[in-house]
Design a protein around this motif. Structure first.
Motif, PDB file in Angstrom:
ATOM      1  N   LEU A   1       1.321  -0.511 -16.599  1.00 42.78           N
ATOM      2  CA  LEU A   1       1.492  -1.650 -16.152  1.00 42.78           C
ATOM      3  C   LEU A   1       3.156  -2.175 -16.096  1.00 42.78           C
ATOM      4  CD1 LEU A   1      -1.327  -4.035 -17.409  1.00 42.78           C
ATOM      5  CD2 LEU A   1      -0.906  -3.352 -15.140  1.00 42.78           C
TER       6      LEU A   1
ATOM      7  N   ALA B   1      -2.777   0.037 -18.157  1.00 47.90           N
ATOM      8  CA  ALA B   1      -3.845  -0.901 -17.040  1.00 47.90           C
ATOM      9  C   ALA B   1      -4.991  -1.214 -18.220  1.00 47.90           C
ATOM     10  CB  ALA B   1      -4.022   0.035 -15.889  1.00 47.90           C
TER      11      ALA B   1
ATOM     12  N   ARG C   1       2.017   1.985  -3.476  1.00 51.79           N
ATOM     13  CA  ARG C   1       1.156   2.472  -4.236  1.00 51.79           C
ATOM     14  C   ARG C   1       1.031   4.020  -4.044  1.00 51.79           C
ATOM     15  NH1 ARG C   1      -2.696  -2.785  -4.040  1.00 51.79           N
ATOM     16  NH2 ARG C   1      -1.862  -4.131  -5.558  1.00 51.79           N
TER      17      ARG C   1
ATOM     18  N   LEU D   1       0.720  -9.844 -12.296  1.00 56.62           N
ATOM     19  CA  LEU D   1       0.251  -8.672 -11.966  1.00 56.62           C
ATOM     20  C   LEU D   1      -1.197  -8.847 -11.823  1.00 56.62           C
ATOM     21  CD1 LEU D   1       1.959  -6.732 -14.958  1.00 56.62           C
ATOM     22  CD2 LEU D   1       2.866  -7.424 -12.715  1.00 56.62           C
ATOM     23  N   THR D   2      -1.748  -7.793 -11.313  1.00 57.47           N
ATOM     24  CA  THR D   2      -3.022  -7.638 -11.012  1.00 57.47           C
ATOM     25  C   THR D   2      -4.139  -8.122 -12.251  1.00 57.47           C
ATOM     26  OG1 THR D   2      -3.072  -5.396 -11.368  1.00 57.47           O
ATOM     27  CG2 THR D   2      -2.665  -6.361  -8.931  1.00 57.47           C
ATOM     28  N   ASP D   3      -3.636  -7.793 -13.352  1.00 52.50           N
ATOM     29  CA  ASP D   3      -4.500  -8.080 -14.588  1.00 52.50           C
ATOM     30  C   ASP D   3      -4.329  -9.373 -15.114  1.00 52.50           C
ATOM     31  OD1 ASP D   3      -1.919  -7.922 -15.685  1.00 52.50           O
ATOM     32  OD2 ASP D   3      -2.778  -6.995 -17.638  1.00 52.50           O
TER      33      ASP D   3
ATOM     34  N   GLN E   1       0.860  -1.019  -0.045  1.00 48.96           N
ATOM     35  CA  GLN E   1      -0.108  -0.045  -0.164  1.00 48.96           C
ATOM     36  C   GLN E   1       0.849   1.263  -0.009  1.00 48.96           C
ATOM     37  OE1 GLN E   1      -2.868  -0.985   3.295  1.00 48.96           O
ATOM     38  NE2 GLN E   1      -3.927   0.549   2.274  1.00 48.96           N
TER      39      GLN E   1
ATOM     40  N   SER F   1       3.642  -1.133  -8.356  1.00 50.54           N
ATOM     41  CA  SER F   1       2.252  -1.046  -7.544  1.00 50.54           C
ATOM     42  C   SER F   1       1.132  -2.091  -8.184  1.00 50.54           C
ATOM     43  CB  SER F   1       1.626   0.295  -7.990  1.00 50.54           C
ATOM     44  OG  SER F   1       2.496   1.533  -7.758  1.00 50.54           O
ATOM     45  N   TYR F   2       1.702  -2.794  -9.299  1.00 52.59           N
ATOM     46  CA  TYR F   2       0.537  -3.732  -9.984  1.00 52.59           C
ATOM     47  C   TYR F   2       0.958  -5.289  -9.630  1.00 52.59           C
ATOM     48  CZ  TYR F   2      -1.652   0.067 -12.282  1.00 52.59           C
ATOM     49  OH  TYR F   2      -2.475   1.384 -12.720  1.00 52.59           O
TER      50      TYR F   2
ATOM     51  N   LYS G   1       0.929  -8.631  -7.818  1.00 52.47           N
ATOM     52  CA  LYS G   1      -0.100  -9.341  -7.086  1.00 52.47           C
ATOM     53  C   LYS G   1       0.675 -10.432  -6.375  1.00 52.47           C
ATOM     54  CE  LYS G   1      -4.192 -12.202  -7.635  1.00 52.47           C
ATOM     55  NZ  LYS G   1      -5.355 -12.641  -8.418  1.00 52.47           N
ATOM     56  N   GLU G   2       1.564 -11.248  -6.901  1.00 49.70           N
ATOM     57  CA  GLU G   2       2.226 -12.328  -6.431  1.00 49.70           C
ATOM     58  C   GLU G   2       3.714 -12.315  -7.179  1.00 49.70           C
ATOM     59  OE1 GLU G   2       1.415 -16.895  -5.846  1.00 49.70           O
ATOM     60  OE2 GLU G   2       0.013 -15.672  -7.094  1.00 49.70           O
TER      61      GLU G   2
END
Length: 243
Positions: A157, A171, A92, A221-223, A89, A206-207, A209-210
């Protein structure tokens, strides 16, 4: 001198941080301390700090709610917290550094040095340097048929090398081809929030995820995009993530 504000709801933490700052860097002028972000908010305009040392968990308004009230802030932020789960966080929110309590003196000195570098870069831009001037507006220029496109940095991204060109992946799924080399964009983007995980890839942290283990590993990534991390970059990349 660097003008600083300290915000923490624990008096003992405030006193300890104030003392430690004085020990590691005499060039930091502590303008004021506050026990809540809510209390500090109306004072920012008059105090005009260069940096705020900000605790995360506070009554009434936490650190991230506080920062959400200031989308166009002119100061830098150093998060100070006992809770490491807030690291992503913090990234970001474009903070300069994330310090875990009890705060290590060498890490504090490094964070203050990063603030100094940021202030110096801003002054150079304001005095006529154009190399990173668009970073002040959170956008980067991309050559187009009509002239230049200015892309919001927060919406990128990742960037990938494609021969003598660079593909910028947004994004919103848009892909923009630039005639500039990847290394030119690497110099434009703030190394705190973008990282070159491979010779052909620069990632917006920032993107993430894992992170998936492997020889170099890979990031999801988050996408849903999966990107390879080079073996040579793995150790440094994990350090950037605080692992």
């Amino acid at each position: 001198m660097i003008k600083a504000i300290l915000i923490d709801d624990e008096p003992t933490s405030l006193d300890a941080l104030k003392l430690k700052i004085g020990q590691v860097d005499a060039q930091v002028d502590i303008l004021s301390t506050f026990f809540s972000a809510q209390e500090a908010l109306p004072a920012l305009k008059d105090l005009d700090p260069d940096v705020i040392f900000l605790d995360v968990e506070m009554p009434e308004m936490n650190a991230f709610h506080f920062l959400d009230q200031l989308p166009h802030r002119t100061f830098e932020v150093i998060i100070t917290t006992a809770h490491d789960e807030y690291a992503i966080q913090a990234v970001r929110q474009s903070v300069v550094d994330f310090l875990l309590k009890p705060i290590n003196s060498s890490e504090l000195a490094f964070a203050i040095d990063r603030v100094k570098q940021k202030i110096k870069a801003k002054k150079q831009n304001q005095s006529g340097s154009t190399h990173k001037i668009n970073a002040l507006f959170d956008k980067i220029p991309v050559p187009s048929m009509r002239g230049l496109l200015f892309l919001p940095v927060k919406d990128i991204l990742y960037l990938s090398a494609d021969g003598n060109y660079t593909t910028i992946h947004m994004a919103n799924k848009q892909k923009i081809i630039s005639s500039k080399l990847l290394k030119e964009y690497e110099s434009m983007l703030d190394s705190l929030f973008f990282y070159r995980i491979h010779h052909s890839t620069i990632l917006n942290l920032s993107y993430i995820k894992e992170y998936i283990k492997g020889e170099g590993g890979s990031v999801l990534l988050t996408d849903g995009t999966s990107l390879e991390v080079s073996k040579r970059k793995k150790k440094e990349f994990l350090e950037v993530l605080g692992l």
